[in-house]
Design an enzyme around this catalytic site. Structure first.
Site, PDB file in Angstrom:
ATOM      1  N   SER A  48     -25.272  21.763  62.137  1.00  0.00           N
ATOM      2  CA  SER A  48     -24.925  22.951  61.237  1.00  0.00           C
ATOM      3  C   SER A  48     -26.135  23.451  60.463  1.00  0.00           C
ATOM      4  O   SER A  48     -27.135  22.450  60.543  1.00  0.00           O
ATOM      5  CB  SER A  48     -23.900  22.666  60.213  1.00  0.00           C
ATOM      6  OG  SER A  48     -24.518  21.788  59.108  1.00  0.00           O
ATOM      7  N   ASP A  81     -24.059  24.957  65.325  1.00  0.00           N
ATOM      8  CA  ASP A  81     -22.804  25.130  64.680  1.00  0.00           C
ATOM      9  C   ASP A  81     -22.843  26.241  63.602  1.00  0.00           C
ATOM     10  O   ASP A  81     -23.551  26.090  62.661  1.00  0.00           O
ATOM     11  CB  ASP A  81     -22.237  23.977  64.228  1.00  0.00           C
ATOM     12  CG  ASP A  81     -20.657  23.998  63.636  1.00  0.00           C
ATOM     13  OD1 ASP A  81     -20.034  24.712  64.249  1.00  0.00           O
ATOM     14  OD2 ASP A  81     -20.340  23.101  62.752  1.00  0.00           O
ATOM     15  N   HIS A 215     -12.248  25.231  66.270  1.00  0.00           N
ATOM     16  CA  HIS A 215     -12.587  24.634  64.960  1.00  0.00           C
ATOM     17  C   HIS A 215     -11.738  24.090  63.907  1.00  0.00           C
ATOM     18  O   HIS A 215     -10.715  24.075  64.210  1.00  0.00           O
ATOM     19  CB  HIS A 215     -13.367  25.861  64.079  1.00  0.00           C
ATOM     20  CG  HIS A 215     -14.736  26.186  64.708  1.00  0.00           C
ATOM     21  ND1 HIS A 215     -15.824  26.112  64.237  1.00  0.00           N
ATOM     22  CD2 HIS A 215     -14.964  26.989  65.968  1.00  0.00           C
ATOM     23  CE1 HIS A 215     -16.825  26.628  64.905  1.00  0.00           C
ATOM     24  NE2 HIS A 215     -16.329  27.175  66.208  1.00  0.00           N
ATOM     25  N   SER A 218     -10.110  18.274  63.079  1.00  0.00           N
ATOM     26  CA  SER A 218      -9.990  16.871  62.303  1.00  0.00           C
ATOM     27  C   SER A 218      -8.483  16.847  62.187  1.00  0.00           C
ATOM     28  O   SER A 218      -7.743  17.499  61.812  1.00  0.00           O
ATOM     29  CB  SER A 218     -10.964  16.978  61.172  1.00  0.00           C
ATOM     30  OG  SER A 218     -12.153  16.424  61.408  1.00  0.00           O
ATOM     31  N   ARG A 286     -28.372  -1.232  54.073  1.00  0.00           N
ATOM     32  CA  ARG A 286     -27.960  -1.475  55.549  1.00  0.00           C
ATOM     33  C   ARG A 286     -26.759  -2.250  56.138  1.00  0.00           C
ATOM     34  O   ARG A 286     -26.148  -1.663  57.135  1.00  0.00           O
ATOM     35  CB  ARG A 286     -29.523  -2.128  56.020  1.00  0.00           C
ATOM     36  CG  ARG A 286     -30.551  -1.401  55.920  1.00  0.00           C
ATOM     37  CD  ARG A 286     -31.690  -2.315  56.090  1.00  0.00           C
ATOM     38  NE  ARG A 286     -31.846  -3.270  55.181  1.00  0.00           N
ATOM     39  CZ  ARG A 286     -33.021  -4.022  55.011  1.00  0.00           C
ATOM     40  NH1 ARG A 286     -33.937  -3.773  55.872  1.00  0.00           N
ATOM     41  NH2 ARG A 286     -33.243  -4.816  54.067  1.00  0.00           N
TER      42      ARG A 286
HETATM   43  P1  13P Z   1     -13.020  19.795  60.739  1.00  0.00           P
HETATM   44  O1  13P Z   1     -13.305  20.249  59.158  1.00  0.00           O
HETATM   45  O2  13P Z   1     -11.634  19.984  60.787  1.00  0.00           O
HETATM   46  O3  13P Z   1     -13.485  18.490  61.050  1.00  0.00           O
HETATM   47  O4  13P Z   1     -13.841  20.849  61.544  1.00  0.00           O
HETATM   48  C1  13P Z   1     -15.288  20.912  61.957  1.00  0.00           C
HETATM   49  C2  13P Z   1     -15.637  22.148  62.338  1.00  0.00           C
HETATM   50  O5  13P Z   1     -14.804  22.964  62.785  1.00  0.00           O
HETATM   51  C3  13P Z   1     -16.982  22.334  62.722  1.00  0.00           C
HETATM   52  O6  13P Z   1     -17.505  23.566  63.055  1.00  0.00           O
HETATM   53  O1  G3H Z   2     -17.571  23.796  59.942  1.00  0.00           O
HETATM   54  C1  G3H Z   2     -18.329  23.200  59.479  1.00  0.00           C
HETATM   55  C2  G3H Z   2     -19.043  21.947  59.698  1.00  0.00           C
HETATM   56  O2  G3H Z   2     -17.897  20.923  59.150  1.00  0.00           O
HETATM   57  C3  G3H Z   2     -20.368  21.524  59.101  1.00  0.00           C
HETATM   58  O3  G3H Z   2     -20.440  21.285  57.625  1.00  0.00           O
HETATM   59  O4  G3H Z   2     -22.118  23.112  56.922  1.00  0.00           O
HETATM   60  O5  G3H Z   2     -21.345  20.956  55.434  1.00  0.00           O
HETATM   61  O6  G3H Z   2     -22.587  20.616  57.449  1.00  0.00           O
HETATM   62  P1  G3H Z   2     -21.754  21.603  56.809  1.00  0.00           P
HETATM   63 ZN    ZN Z   3     -16.470  25.371  62.287  1.00  0.00          ZN
END
Ligand code: 13P
Ligand code: G3H
Ligand code: ZN
Length: 322
Positions: A48, A81, A215, A218, A286
């Site tokens: 990202s 991403d 997207h 999770s 660690r």
């Molecule tokens: P989650 O927050 O459900 O893990 O989705 C991540 C995502 O879509 C990253 O682009």
């Molecule tokens: O959809 C976004 C991802 O979960 C990445 O998150 O922008 O905090 O790295 P981030």
């Molecule tokens: Zn996303």
């Protein structure tokens, strides 16, 4: 071995989903590679804008290129991403990324098309594929009421027009999910009607199949949230995600890339909270880092089984002719 995202899509489309995991540091990277080798699965590493800033894009590239040497069996793609135009161009020019996502979904349809088209032209000239988003994913998170939620879902008819005009290679569609730990209240599921609608309208328009990207995929396991809270966390226990048993039915309808970040963050939080709760005098990072790598590898291997990507490396190798 880094391959193109298109090469993974070609084998996976309609059969299984490729896990796209967000990476920010070396511990996650080690766990990811180990988990994917253990489960014999191809995967997509997602980076990202936040990760590129947090760890430094050059550090991330070095970590991933080193992991490629440590784990020569691994077959994976590297993907940007939620990129903006400028970051997409930086990644396209870097020679490191297999694909980029241009996220102009918050712009009106015409502007989204216009921006995506520009990125597609630059990416295709370098053999890089483009994921673009249509629909309002975040809104689904905020608007729990079904009617309002539906208003944010991707319209299959619009999706076909968007694909035709923008030339994107994969479509991030709003199919009922949202980012983060609080996706659903009560018993909700993916909007299979929307997934099916997009697939069928693409076919009816005479276009080749376009992989759909989910997207916010999770699953936010209840047990993980409970363990975090038992170790001092204050997550809302109503936190809820996608039912993992829906990954494969969705994959069979064309959901070929499944994005997962939050679940990995929950693993990190649980491991570290429990470690320091049980060993309050410890300050060497660690030992918990090692536990995290093991737990993250287990989590990835388990997730790949749910996605149907586990055990597909031989098929991928055959398709790549290696
Ligand atoms: P989650 O927050 O459900 O893990 O989705 C991540 C995502 O879509 C990253 O682009
Ligand atoms: O959809 C976004 C991802 O979960 C990445 O998150 O922008 O905090 O790295 P981030
Ligand atoms: Zn996303």
């Amino acid at each position: 071995m880094i391959v193109t995202t298109a090469q993974l899509y070609k084998v996976a489309y309609g059969k299984f989903a490729v896990g796209a995991y967000n990476i920010n540091n070396a511990e996650q990277t080690m766990g990811l590679f180990r988990g994917c080798i253990e489960s014999q699965a191809p995967f997509i590493i997602q980076i990202s804008k936040g990760a590129r800033k947090y760890t430094d894009k050059r550090m991330l590239e070095a970590i991933i290129r080193t992991a490629e040497v440590i784990f020569p069996e691994a077959i994976f793609a590297v993907h940007l991403d939620h990129g903006d135009e400028e970051t997409c161009y930086d990644c396209i020019g870097s020679g490191f990324y297999s694909s980029v996502m241009i996220d102009a979904s918050h712009d009106p349809f015409e502007k989204n098309v216009e921006i995506t088209r520009r990125v597609v032209d630059r990416a295709h000239a370098k053999g890089i594929s483009v994921e673009a988003e249509l629909g309002m994913l975040g809104g689904v998170e905020e608007d729990i009421a079904v009617d309002e939620g539906n208003a944010c879902l991707t319209d299959p008819v619009e999706a076909v027009e968007f694909i035709k005009q923008s030339g994107c290679d994969a479509l991030a569609a709003a199919i009922g999910t949202s980012h983060g730990a609080y996706k659903f209240k009560g018993q909700q599921s993916l909007h299979f009607d929307v997934i099916e609608g997009i697939r069928d309208k693409i076919a009816a328009a005479g276009l080749p199949p376009v992989p759909i990207v989910m997207h916010g995929s999770s699953s936010v396991p209840k047990e993980e949230v409970a363990r975090i809270n038992a170790a001092g966390g204050t997550l809302d226990p109503s936190a809820c995600g996608v039912n993992e048993e829906e990954y494969l039915p969705a994959a069979r309808l064309g959901v070929t890339k499944v994005n997962i970040d939050t679940d990995g963050r929950l693993v990190w939080t649980r491991v570290h909270r429990e470690f320091f709760r049980d060993k309050p005098g410890e300050f060497d990072f660690r030992p918990p880092g090692k536990i995290f790598q093991d737990e993250y590898a287990n989590f990835i291997a388990r997730k790949n089984k749910k996605l149907g990507s586990a055990g597909t490396l031989p098929e991928i190798r055959k398709s790549l002719g290696i």
